[in-house]
Write a protein that holds these residues in place. Structure first.
Motif, PDB file in Angstrom:
ATOM      1  N   THR A 228      80.459  63.923 115.223  1.00 24.06           N
ATOM      2  CA  THR A 228      80.122  64.637 113.986  1.00 24.06           C
ATOM      3  C   THR A 228      80.791  64.030 112.772  1.00 24.06           C
ATOM      4  O   THR A 228      80.852  64.664 111.721  1.00 24.06           O
ATOM      5  CB  THR A 228      80.528  66.106 114.103  1.00 24.06           C
ATOM      6  N   PHE A 229      81.322  62.803 112.881  1.00 20.27           N
ATOM      7  CA  PHE A 229      81.957  62.170 111.730  1.00 20.27           C
ATOM      8  C   PHE A 229      80.885  61.813 110.702  1.00 20.27           C
ATOM      9  O   PHE A 229      79.988  61.021 110.967  1.00 20.27           O
ATOM     10  CB  PHE A 229      82.728  60.922 112.168  1.00 20.27           C
ATOM     11  N   LEU A 230      80.958  62.438 109.533  1.00 20.73           N
ATOM     12  CA  LEU A 230      79.893  62.297 108.545  1.00 20.73           C
ATOM     13  C   LEU A 230      79.829  60.920 107.911  1.00 20.73           C
ATOM     14  O   LEU A 230      78.785  60.497 107.428  1.00 20.73           O
ATOM     15  CB  LEU A 230      80.066  63.362 107.457  1.00 20.73           C
ATOM     16  N   GLY A 231      80.928  60.179 107.888  1.00 25.30           N
ATOM     17  CA  GLY A 231      80.931  58.872 107.251  1.00 25.30           C
ATOM     18  C   GLY A 231      80.450  57.750 108.135  1.00 25.30           C
ATOM     19  O   GLY A 231      80.276  56.621 107.676  1.00 25.30           O
ATOM     20  N   ARG A 232      80.198  58.006 109.394  1.00 27.02           N
ATOM     21  CA  ARG A 232      79.803  56.944 110.322  1.00 27.02           C
ATOM     22  C   ARG A 232      78.343  56.563 110.081  1.00 27.02           C
ATOM     23  O   ARG A 232      77.476  57.403 109.970  1.00 27.02           O
ATOM     24  CB  ARG A 232      79.996  57.421 111.753  1.00 27.02           C
ATOM     25  N   LYS A 233      78.084  55.247 110.009  1.00 28.62           N
ATOM     26  CA  LYS A 233      76.719  54.776 109.817  1.00 28.62           C
ATOM     27  C   LYS A 233      76.073  54.564 111.178  1.00 28.62           C
ATOM     28  O   LYS A 233      76.554  53.804 111.996  1.00 28.62           O
ATOM     29  CB  LYS A 233      76.705  53.456 109.053  1.00 28.62           C
ATOM     30  N   THR A 234      74.980  55.251 111.409  1.00 25.68           N
ATOM     31  CA  THR A 234      74.262  55.076 112.659  1.00 25.68           C
ATOM     32  C   THR A 234      72.936  54.354 112.446  1.00 25.68           C
ATOM     33  O   THR A 234      72.237  54.062 113.401  1.00 25.68           O
ATOM     34  CB  THR A 234      73.976  56.444 113.307  1.00 25.68           C
ATOM     35  N   HIS A 235      72.596  54.077 111.199  1.00 29.80           N
ATOM     36  CA  HIS A 235      71.362  53.369 110.897  1.00 29.80           C
ATOM     37  C   HIS A 235      71.532  52.653 109.557  1.00 29.80           C
ATOM     38  O   HIS A 235      72.441  52.949 108.785  1.00 29.80           O
ATOM     39  CB  HIS A 235      70.182  54.336 110.821  1.00 29.80           C
ATOM     40  N   GLU A 236      70.671  51.694 109.301  1.00 24.04           N
ATOM     41  CA  GLU A 236      70.698  50.980 108.032  1.00 24.04           C
ATOM     42  C   GLU A 236      69.972  51.817 106.979  1.00 24.04           C
ATOM     43  O   GLU A 236      68.942  52.423 107.251  1.00 24.04           O
ATOM     44  CB  GLU A 236      70.009  49.621 108.177  1.00 24.04           C
TER      45      GLU A 236
END
Length: 56
Positions: A40-48
């Motif tokens: 649930t880390f909001l700053g993590r990028k999971t997509h471009e």
């Protein structure tokens, strides 16, 4: 002796249903706890991100 007449005994069929429901609830809870913890880390990028459009 009059107090003994007011003792209510549990009904076996109803108790069996309650036990089965409790066992199922515990089983479901244990399965849910075995699953991976969601990230649930909001700053993590999971997509471009989408490319910016130029207004020309």
């Amino acid at each position: 002796m009059a107090d003994r007449d007011r003792i209510y005994r549990p009904v076996n069929e109803i108790d069996a249903e309650h036990k089965a429901q409790a066992r199922k609830a515990v089983k479901d809870a244990r399965e849910a706890l075995r699953e991976a913890v969601p990230d649930t880390f909001l700053g993590r990028k999971t997509h471009e991100p989408f490319p910016m459009q130029d207004d020309e």
